[in-house]
Design a protein around this motif. Structure first.
Motif, short mmCIF file in Angstrom:
data_model
loop_
_atom_site.label_atom_id
_atom_site.label_comp_id
_atom_site.label_asym_id
_atom_site.label_seq_id
_atom_site.Cartn_x
_atom_site.Cartn_y
_atom_site.Cartn_z
N ALA A 70 -0.49 3.99 -0.93
CA ALA A 70 -0.44 3.85 0.48
C ALA A 70 -1.95 3.94 1.00
O ALA A 70 -2.87 4.60 0.31
CB ALA A 70 0.41 4.99 1.26
N VAL A 71 -2.14 3.74 2.38
CA VAL A 71 -3.61 3.71 2.72
C VAL A 71 -3.69 4.24 4.35
O VAL A 71 -2.64 4.03 5.08
CB VAL A 71 -4.40 2.48 2.70
N LYS A 72 -4.71 4.89 4.50
CA LYS A 72 -4.91 5.29 5.75
C LYS A 72 -5.02 4.47 6.93
O LYS A 72 -5.55 3.18 6.74
CB LYS A 72 -6.26 6.33 5.78
N ASP A 73 -4.35 4.91 8.24
CA ASP A 73 -4.33 3.66 9.05
C ASP A 73 -5.47 3.59 9.97
O ASP A 73 -5.26 3.18 11.17
CB ASP A 73 -3.04 4.30 10.22
N LEU A 74 -6.68 3.64 9.35
CA LEU A 74 -7.83 3.09 9.87
C LEU A 74 -8.37 1.87 9.16
O LEU A 74 -9.18 1.30 9.56
CB LEU A 74 -8.67 3.97 10.24
N LEU A 75 -7.56 1.41 8.20
CA LEU A 75 -7.89 0.54 7.40
C LEU A 75 -7.19 -0.85 7.80
O LEU A 75 -5.91 -1.05 8.11
CB LEU A 75 -7.76 0.64 5.84
N TRP A 76 -7.83 -2.05 7.91
CA TRP A 76 -7.25 -3.24 8.43
C TRP A 76 -6.21 -3.64 7.61
O TRP A 76 -6.64 -3.58 6.28
CB TRP A 76 -8.15 -4.18 8.71
N THR A 77 -5.25 -4.26 8.01
CA THR A 77 -4.19 -4.88 7.11
C THR A 77 -3.65 -6.14 7.80
O THR A 77 -3.22 -6.04 9.06
CB THR A 77 -3.03 -3.97 6.60
N HIS A 78 -3.72 -7.31 7.29
CA HIS A 78 -3.21 -8.44 8.14
C HIS A 78 -1.85 -8.45 8.23
O HIS A 78 -1.52 -9.27 9.26
CB HIS A 78 -3.82 -9.71 7.47
N ASP A 79 -1.08 -7.90 7.73
CA ASP A 79 0.35 -8.03 7.85
C ASP A 79 0.95 -6.84 8.11
O ASP A 79 2.25 -6.34 8.10
CB ASP A 79 0.98 -8.09 6.35
N ALA A 80 0.23 -5.72 8.89
CA ALA A 80 0.98 -4.65 9.67
C ALA A 80 -0.25 -4.20 10.74
O ALA A 80 -1.55 -4.21 10.16
CB ALA A 80 1.07 -3.40 8.74
N PRO A 81 0.17 -3.56 11.69
CA PRO A 81 -0.78 -3.00 12.55
C PRO A 81 -1.81 -1.93 12.11
O PRO A 81 -1.29 -1.20 11.12
CB PRO A 81 0.12 -2.60 13.82
N THR A 82 -2.75 -1.56 12.85
CA THR A 82 -3.78 -0.51 12.55
C THR A 82 -4.16 0.25 13.89
O THR A 82 -4.64 -0.41 14.60
CB THR A 82 -5.16 -1.34 11.60
N ALA A 83 -3.66 1.37 13.89
CA ALA A 83 -4.00 2.06 14.96
C ALA A 83 -4.97 3.11 15.18
O ALA A 83 -5.56 3.28 16.28
CB ALA A 83 -2.74 2.80 15.43
N ALA A 84 -5.68 3.47 13.87
CA ALA A 84 -6.58 4.67 13.70
C ALA A 84 -6.22 5.75 14.46
O ALA A 84 -7.07 6.38 15.08
CB ALA A 84 -7.77 3.96 14.14
N GLY A 85 -4.86 6.18 14.61
CA GLY A 85 -4.37 7.30 15.27
C GLY A 85 -4.64 7.17 16.78
O GLY A 85 -4.64 8.42 17.50
N MET A 86 -4.91 6.15 17.38
CA MET A 86 -5.23 5.95 18.64
C MET A 86 -4.06 5.09 19.52
O MET A 86 -3.40 3.99 19.11
CB MET A 86 -6.61 5.00 18.97
N ALA A 87 -3.83 5.46 20.51
CA ALA A 87 -2.72 4.86 21.45
C ALA A 87 -3.34 3.60 21.92
O ALA A 87 -2.30 2.53 22.09
CB ALA A 87 -2.32 5.80 22.66
N ILE A 88 -4.53 3.14 22.41
CA ILE A 88 -5.02 2.08 22.53
C ILE A 88 -5.10 1.06 21.74
O ILE A 88 -5.11 -0.18 21.88
CB ILE A 88 -6.22 2.12 23.41
N HIS A 89 -4.93 1.25 20.45
CA HIS A 89 -4.83 0.41 19.34
C HIS A 89 -3.40 0.12 18.80
O HIS A 89 -3.47 -0.55 17.88
CB HIS A 89 -5.87 0.83 18.12
N ARG A 90 -2.55 0.89 19.21
CA ARG A 90 -1.25 0.39 18.63
C ARG A 90 -0.72 -1.06 18.96
O ARG A 90 -0.90 -1.48 20.21
CB ARG A 90 -0.21 1.33 19.51
N GLY A 91 -0.56 -1.63 17.94
CA GLY A 91 -0.24 -2.98 18.06
C GLY A 91 -1.21 -4.08 17.49
O GLY A 91 -1.11 -5.21 17.41
N PHE A 92 -2.68 -3.32 17.34
CA PHE A 92 -3.70 -4.36 16.84
C PHE A 92 -3.42 -4.61 15.40
O PHE A 92 -3.01 -3.94 14.72
CB PHE A 92 -4.95 -3.44 16.82
N ARG A 93 -3.52 -5.99 15.45
CA ARG A 93 -3.31 -6.47 14.05
C ARG A 93 -4.81 -7.48 13.55
O ARG A 93 -4.99 -8.27 14.34
CB ARG A 93 -2.00 -7.39 13.88
#
Length: 467
Positions: free
Chosen positions: A79-102
């Protein structure tokens, strides 16, 4: 899935997959079931990527059956920390404003893990923007050893999920200690590589000249296997070092006999509790018993570089967040917002002076390594703290220094470290130590860490299942 299978080593699991004793597909389905059963109480995952994980596992099963094994990670669920981009899943980096960023592509680290045949189970929870606090809309991961204990900052989800047997290894990031703190808090082995050893392309930044990405696993051997898959130059990140990528797994059994390992008693005495001192002493004795020569050294005064780290990191973070802060300040949590506000007090002259002092400190540390191969230190001065204890420490300058004294200096120098489980508090919370190497000495760190773990069993301890 049995606990014995869930807590098996990554390299062991890879070998059993290669021998056709285990199927990546069944293994992945078993871990997904385990996550569904247990992560509701632990909150290690921000996003579980069940559909793509099963598809990757099925592909690995077919490839291995056809004799096309890619290496030790092939078919192994990670598994990977949620600050790393994944083309097939969102990446929020722990931030509400980035929820849904893909992102349109994978981060280089993710792409390299997938190229090595690893199965990516999901994205792991983290602090807001990889700094010290969690956004109020995000759920805080729970340390599986003790719900009251600090799970470690930033890469806390990576620490929790790996320690709880919800993946066989994970990726964290470290700007001031965020691989080392959660590794120590959760009883894991974590590697903070040399700055630039691992590409940062596709990773949300905290401090660009301080950030490093690295593995968090249950042993040095496992961490070496993961690190080998992700190091190396990257045309998408011109700051990634072009030095030959080490095969940290190949020489891992070389032992420590004849190595000179430094200890710095006066530096340790500045702010360590009894458990941290005991862990360092125990590690020193174990390494000496394995044939290493222990050498006392004087470590340079790090008090100014600690203060400089805060200013430099705040300015670098503010630069990264310039498009959304302060224009969207209300969408930020108070801890990250207060940190970003610090950047406004730094002048160009201040930053110049910090840059010069950073170079001077790097030179002093390099000189301190004359005559030693590695340096043994605590990870932090506070052992097994509670969440409340860390917040209390953060309210005073001395408390912050005791927490960061042994971590931030090596982000400022860019040196690699390996964190190793090496003790426990009276309450049973893990305590870690770190070995620090010269730049590009990751293979030696893995070798020394593995030797230590052949003589100790701290890394084999498991947290009790959540009730």
């Amino acid at each position: 899935m049995s606990d014995d299978l869930a807590f098996a080593g990554l390299v062991e699991i890879g070998g059993r997959i290669a021998a056709r004793e285990l199927s990546p597909t069944e293994l992945t389905r078993g871990l997904l079931e385990r996550i569904a059963e247990r992560d509701g109480a632990l909150h290690g995952y921000e996003t579980v990527m069940a559909k793509s994980a099963v598809a990757e596992a099925e592909a690995a099963t077919r490839e291995i059956a056809a004799g096309r094994r890619r290496g030790p990670l092939h078919g192994v669920p990670l598994a990977v920390k949620d600050l790393l981009w994944t083309h097939d899943a969102p990446t929020a980096a722990g931030m509400a404003i980035h929820r849904g960023f893909r992102a349109a592509e994978d981060a280089t680290v993710v792409a390299r893990l997938r190229a090595a045949g690893a199965v990516i189970l999901g994205k792991l929870a983290m602090t807001e923007g990889a700094y010290a606090g969690y956004h109020p809309d995000m759920t805080v991961p729970v340390n599986p050893w003790d719900a009251e204990a600090w799970p470690g900052t930033s890469s806390s989800g990576s620490g929790v999920a790996t320690a709880a047997g919800l993946c066989y290894g994970s990726i964290g990031s470290d700007t001031g200690g965020s691989i080392r703190f959660p590794s120590a808090a959760n009883g894991l082995t974590g590697i903070k590589p040399t700055w630039g050893r691992v590409s940062r392309h596709g990773a949300f930044e905290l401090g660009a000249t301080l950030d490093t990405l690295g593995p968090m696993c249950r042993s040095a051997e496992d961490a070496a296997a993961m690190l080998g898959a992700i190091v190396g130059a990257d045309p998408k990140d011109p700051t990634a070092l072009r030095a030959p990528a080490p095969d940290c797994l190949a020489g891992i059994g070389g032992g420590v006999r004849g190595l000179r390992i430094g200890v710095a008693p006066a530096f340790v005495a500045l702010g360590c509790d009894a458990d941290a001192v005991a862990a360092v002493d125990g590690a020193r004795d174990a390494l000496s018993g394995l044939g290493a020569e222990i050498v006392e050294i004087a470590f340079p005064d790090a008090s100014q570089v600690l203060r400089d780290w805060f200013t430099l990191c705040a300015v670098e973070a503010a630069s990264f967040h310039a498009d959304s802060y302060p224009s969207r300040r209300s969408d930020y949590g108070s801890i990250l917002a207060t940190f970003l506000d610090m950047a406004g007090g730094a002048s160009a002259v201040d930053l110049h002076r910090i840059g010069v002092r950073r170079l001077e400190f790097r030179g002093r540390v390099e000189a301190a390594f004359d005559g030693i191969d590695l340096l043994l230190l605590p990870v932090q001065g506070l052992s097994g703290p509670t969440m409340a204890g860390v917040l209390e420490a953060a309210e005073s300058e001395r408390g912050i220094e005791n927490l960061l004294r042994y971590s931030c200096p090596f982000n400022m120098t860019g040196q690699p470290t390996i964190t190793l489980p090496a003790g426990a508090t009276a309450a049973g919370r893990p305590v870690g130590v770190q070995l620090v190497g010269r730049p590009l000495d990751e293979a030696l760190l893995c070798r020394a860490g593995h030797a230590f773990q052949t003589a100790t069993d701290w890394h084999r301890r498991r947290p009790a299942p959540a009730s």
